[in-house]
Design a protein around this motif. Structure first.
Motif, PDB file in Angstrom:
ATOM      1  N   LYS A  70     -24.511 -26.481 -23.625  1.00 20.24           N
ATOM      2  CA  LYS A  70     -24.254 -25.054 -23.825  1.00 20.24           C
ATOM      3  C   LYS A  70     -23.322 -24.572 -22.723  1.00 20.24           C
ATOM      4  O   LYS A  70     -23.507 -24.903 -21.560  1.00 20.24           O
ATOM      5  CB  LYS A  70     -25.591 -24.301 -23.788  1.00 20.24           C
ATOM      6  N   ASP A  71     -22.289 -23.803 -23.122  1.00 21.02           N
ATOM      7  CA  ASP A  71     -21.387 -23.154 -22.167  1.00 21.02           C
ATOM      8  C   ASP A  71     -21.665 -21.657 -22.218  1.00 21.02           C
ATOM      9  O   ASP A  71     -21.980 -21.113 -23.275  1.00 21.02           O
ATOM     10  CB  ASP A  71     -19.918 -23.392 -22.535  1.00 21.02           C
ATOM     11  N   TYR A  85     -23.683 -28.946 -30.680  1.00 23.30           N
ATOM     12  CA  TYR A  85     -24.593 -29.836 -31.402  1.00 23.30           C
ATOM     13  C   TYR A  85     -23.874 -31.110 -31.843  1.00 23.30           C
ATOM     14  O   TYR A  85     -22.673 -31.102 -32.062  1.00 23.30           O
ATOM     15  CB  TYR A  85     -25.135 -29.138 -32.649  1.00 23.30           C
ATOM     16  N   ASN A  86     -24.632 -32.178 -32.000  1.00 29.42           N
ATOM     17  CA  ASN A  86     -24.154 -33.449 -32.542  1.00 29.42           C
ATOM     18  C   ASN A  86     -23.018 -34.031 -31.697  1.00 29.42           C
ATOM     19  O   ASN A  86     -21.877 -34.082 -32.124  1.00 29.42           O
ATOM     20  CB  ASN A  86     -23.719 -33.310 -34.005  1.00 29.42           C
ATOM     21  N   GLN A  87     -23.361 -34.498 -30.517  1.00 29.70           N
ATOM     22  CA  GLN A  87     -22.368 -35.079 -29.604  1.00 29.70           C
ATOM     23  C   GLN A  87     -21.775 -36.343 -30.206  1.00 29.70           C
ATOM     24  O   GLN A  87     -22.483 -37.220 -30.680  1.00 29.70           O
ATOM     25  CB  GLN A  87     -23.005 -35.386 -28.251  1.00 29.70           C
ATOM     26  N   THR A  88     -20.434 -36.403 -30.195  1.00 23.00           N
ATOM     27  CA  THR A  88     -19.720 -37.548 -30.762  1.00 23.00           C
ATOM     28  C   THR A  88     -18.980 -38.352 -29.696  1.00 23.00           C
ATOM     29  O   THR A  88     -18.464 -39.420 -29.985  1.00 23.00           O
ATOM     30  CB  THR A  88     -18.703 -37.082 -31.830  1.00 23.00           C
ATOM     31  N   GLY A  89     -18.917 -37.821 -28.494  1.00 22.02           N
ATOM     32  CA  GLY A  89     -18.238 -38.484 -27.388  1.00 22.02           C
ATOM     33  C   GLY A  89     -18.404 -37.647 -26.142  1.00 22.02           C
ATOM     34  O   GLY A  89     -19.122 -36.650 -26.146  1.00 22.02           O
ATOM     35  N   LYS A  90     -17.722 -38.046 -25.067  1.00 23.73           N
ATOM     36  CA  LYS A  90     -17.817 -37.276 -23.831  1.00 23.73           C
ATOM     37  C   LYS A  90     -17.238 -35.880 -24.050  1.00 23.73           C
ATOM     38  O   LYS A  90     -16.064 -35.729 -24.359  1.00 23.73           O
ATOM     39  CB  LYS A  90     -17.079 -37.999 -22.702  1.00 23.73           C
ATOM     40  N   ASN A  91     -18.100 -34.876 -23.914  1.00 28.75           N
ATOM     41  CA  ASN A  91     -17.763 -33.470 -24.149  1.00 28.75           C
ATOM     42  C   ASN A  91     -17.132 -33.242 -25.528  1.00 28.75           C
ATOM     43  O   ASN A  91     -16.287 -32.367 -25.698  1.00 28.75           O
ATOM     44  CB  ASN A  91     -16.866 -32.917 -23.045  1.00 28.75           C
TER      45      ASN A  91
END
Length: 110
Positions: A70-71, A85-91
């Motif tokens: 969260k930012d 939501y749903n991280q696919t890679g670094k940031n």
């Protein structure tokens, strides 16, 4: 051959138990959300994991869960948060939801 049948019966019994437990938990979750929001339409949307403009931050978390990240930005007249939501890679995240002053104002799905 008897032990093979017993194994099948055991597996079927386990599957039935899992289905019954899931139904029970969904029923309890629906009851909790109904008590919390007192609005059947809102509860139906949350149970289907739907999001919409104007939903509260609590409703978003009840629908999609806590964000992976969260930012937050503070301005003079509002607070803007990006729920990721749903991280696919670094940031990298496939879904980002913008929340202004505690309410969903938009989202981006990739």
């Amino acid at each position: 051959m008897g032990s093979g049948m017993e194994l099948v019966i055991g597996i079927v019994a386990c599957v039935i138990c899992i289905v019954l437990i899931k139904a029970y938990l969904n029923k309890k979750r629906r009851e909790h959300l109904t008590e919390k929001y007192n609005d059947a339409e809102v509860v139906d949307k949350i149970m289907r994991k739907v999001i919409w403009q104007g939903m509260s931050e609590d409703q978003l978390i009840d629908s999609w869960g806590r964000p992976a990240a969260k930012d937050q930005k503070l301005y003079k007249t509002k607070t803007t948060e990006i729920f990721k939501y749903n991280q696919t890679g670094k940031n990298r995240f496939s879904n980002r939801v913008r929340v202004d002053n505690g309410f969903v104002v938009g989202w981006d799905k990739k």
